[in-house]
Enzyme design. Structure first.
Site, PDB file in Angstrom:
ATOM      1  N   GLY A  17      -0.776   2.091   4.027  1.00  0.00           N
ATOM      2  CA  GLY A  17      -0.957   3.540   4.056  1.00  0.00           C
ATOM      3  C   GLY A  17      -2.265   3.929   4.700  1.00  0.00           C
ATOM      4  CG  ASN A  95      -4.376   3.982   0.434  1.00  0.00           C
ATOM      5  OD1 ASN A  95      -5.001   4.607  -0.415  1.00  0.00           O
ATOM      6  ND2 ASN A  95      -3.789   4.587   1.468  1.00  0.00           N
ATOM      7  CB  SER A 146      -4.342   7.653  -9.870  1.00  0.00           C
ATOM      8  OG  SER A 146      -4.506   9.027 -10.177  1.00  0.00           O
ATOM      9  CE1 TYR A 160       0.446   8.876  -7.862  1.00  0.00           C
ATOM     10  CE2 TYR A 160      -0.948   9.966  -9.492  1.00  0.00           C
ATOM     11  CZ  TYR A 160      -0.802   9.285  -8.303  1.00  0.00           C
ATOM     12  OH  TYR A 160      -1.908   8.996  -7.547  1.00  0.00           O
ATOM     13  CB  ALA A 161       0.444   9.379 -15.394  1.00  0.00           C
TER      14      ALA A 161
END
Length: 255
Positions: A17, A95, A146, A160-161
């Site tokens: 990415g 990434n 993240s 996502y988390a």
């Protein structure tokens, strides 16, 4: 300007990415420090000017490959191509990632759940598994996690988390597994970083303004600030650092 005497001179790096945002800034840092850089992209193709800049910075040709990171054959082929071209891989920066879409539990579909985990977790495992086969002692693996993987993120970030939490655990488990080989494995956990596709897509102006009020430093971060941290983890100066999750969030959160 070339940096053949940089901290990463002679190193061979793969940034997934790498065409935009944190990935692009990471590629700049690695190239500036003399590494030979390959990058992958899917939706954000790097322009010719950016690739020439990387070549000027590192003094080496740059490899840019289109890859669907959730498709095993694509990843296998891409990593083999990088290793064949470079003669091996010393640095891997995982990434690639994304939210795909926000969804609360009551609206979560199996399809979305699997897609998000494939984009963030499966891609990380696949690139790492394939690159590891071409690594030797002193190699570096750096995963981009993240803040959401630590604090759960904002509403609608459940998948996502969860996926970024898995990336953090993957980092720690792999650090133990590869330590006897002299390979370090670390992660960075960016907080609110501006000028990235993530926030351009999924964060409203009001939400951005509200979030800034929760950051003690009183501002958002920049992709280059994450890239510099990744660049340090890639050097020999971080040779005894492994299994670490480096928070980059302006003191907004820390364990």
């Amino acid at each position: 300007m070339t940096h053949q005497n940089g901290t990463l001179a002679g190193k061979r790096a793969l940034v997934t990415g790498g065409g935009v945002g944190i990935g692009a800034e990471t590629a700049r840092v690695l190239a500036r420090e003399g590494a030979r850089v390959a990058l992958t992209y899917r939706t954000h193709k790097p322009d010719d000017g950016f690739l020439r800049e990387l070549e000027d910075l590192s003094g080496n040709p740059v490899l840019a490959l289109a890859v669907d990171a959730t498709e095993e054959p694509d990843v296998v082929h891409a990593v083999a191509q990088v290793s064949e071209s470079f003669g091996g891989i010393d640095i891997l920066v995982n990434n690639i990632g994304g939210m795909v879409q926000r969804s609360r539990l009551e609206d979560m579909t199996v399809e979305l759940w699997r897609t998000v985990l494939d984009v963030n977790v499966l891609s990380t495992m696949l690139f790492t598994r394939e690159a590891h086969a071409h690594m030797g002692r002193g190699a570096r693996i750096i995963n981009v996690a993240s803040l959401a993987g630590e604090n759960g993120g904002h509403p609608g970030a459940l998948a996502y988390a969860s996926s970024k939490g898995a990336v953090i655990t993957f980092t720690r488990a792999l650090a133990r597994e590869l330590a006897p080989e002299g390979i370090t494995v670390n992660a960075v956990a960016p907080g609110f970083i501006e000028d990235t596709p993530f926030h351009d897509t999924f964060t409203s102006a009001d939400s951005k303004a509200e979030t800034v009020t929760t950051i003690p430093m009183g501002r958002v971060g920049e992709p280059a600030e994450v890239g510099e941290a990744i660049g340090w983890l890639a050097t020999d100066r971080a040779s005894f650092v492994s299994g670490e999750v480096l928070d980059i969030n302006g003191a907004q959160y820390f364990a």
